[in-house]
Scaffold this active site. Sequence first.
Site: not given
Ligand code: APR
Length: 236
Positions: A63, A66, A97, A115, A126, A146, A183, A209, A227
């Site tokens: 983390y 990240r 998310q 999230h 705590c 704590c 996305g 998407n 996006a």
């Molecule tokens: N513009 C728009 N969408 C995009 C782009 C872009 N440039 N590049 C990729 N994508 C799309 C992919 O096609 C996919 O459908 O973004 C999506 C990402 O999906 P995931 O990787 O599954 O991410 P997400 O949907 O945010 O995951 C949800 O899962 O891992 C947990 O808690 C974590 O918040 C996360 C949750």
Amino acid sequence: MEELIERLERARSVFVLTGSGISAESGLPTFRGVGGMWRTHRVEELASPEGFARNPQLVWTWYNERNGAHRRAAPNAGHYALAELERRTSDFTLATQNVDSLHMRAGSRRLLELHGSLRTARCDACGARRPLDATGLPLQEIEHGCGGMLRPDIVWFGEPLPEAAWREAAEAAARAEVILVVGTSAVVYPAAALATRYASREAYVAEINPEETAISDRVNCVIRSTAADALPRLLR
Ligand code: APR
């Protein structure tokens, strides 16, 4: 796109749900797509209470990396377009998310971080919170005074979403005339349900998407684009 633009212009109430895809063009990896983090990391070891209990140092190392990447990244045209759409809409809610804070940095205010975010750590005993800077949490400071442990202040698999944020998102989805889903693969619940089960039947739902998602067959409009390309075009 034309019908969506027309509906957005007329809409009093708009709800937007975003996922990691909106930050892809800011250079941050998604989770499940090509190069996605869950392709190279084991989810249960890094993003679960059990994984954290087993190896808190490993989890914070991941983390902290990240967190550093988030701070180095910049919001892209997609984030800024949503902040502009908020300014043009009387009743606007953006539920994300993502934990990367890029919507906040782009100027979004009506923002619900379903999230959590990597801006703070939270004690698992705590509940005390501690702000994190770009270097994250030093591994020797995981133990809290704590007796509890400081953990990332985000929602892991199997954990409940922040109650207030969830309720506000569900209410916004239920009254929105237009819903944008940007996305997200729409496979993680309950967030994904905001664009389907919690949406009113009259809502016009559009997905932005480049790839198909788990809800593509249930939306009114599919924009197979990124996006940073589609959202600014919507506002022009
Ligand atoms: N513009 C728009 N969408 C995009 C782009 C872009 N440039 N590049 C990729 N994508 C799309 C992919 O096609 C996919 O459908 O973004 C999506 C990402 O999906 P995931 O990787 O599954 O991410 P997400 O949907 O945010 O995951 C949800 O899962 O891992 C947990 O808690 C974590 O918040 C996360 C949750």
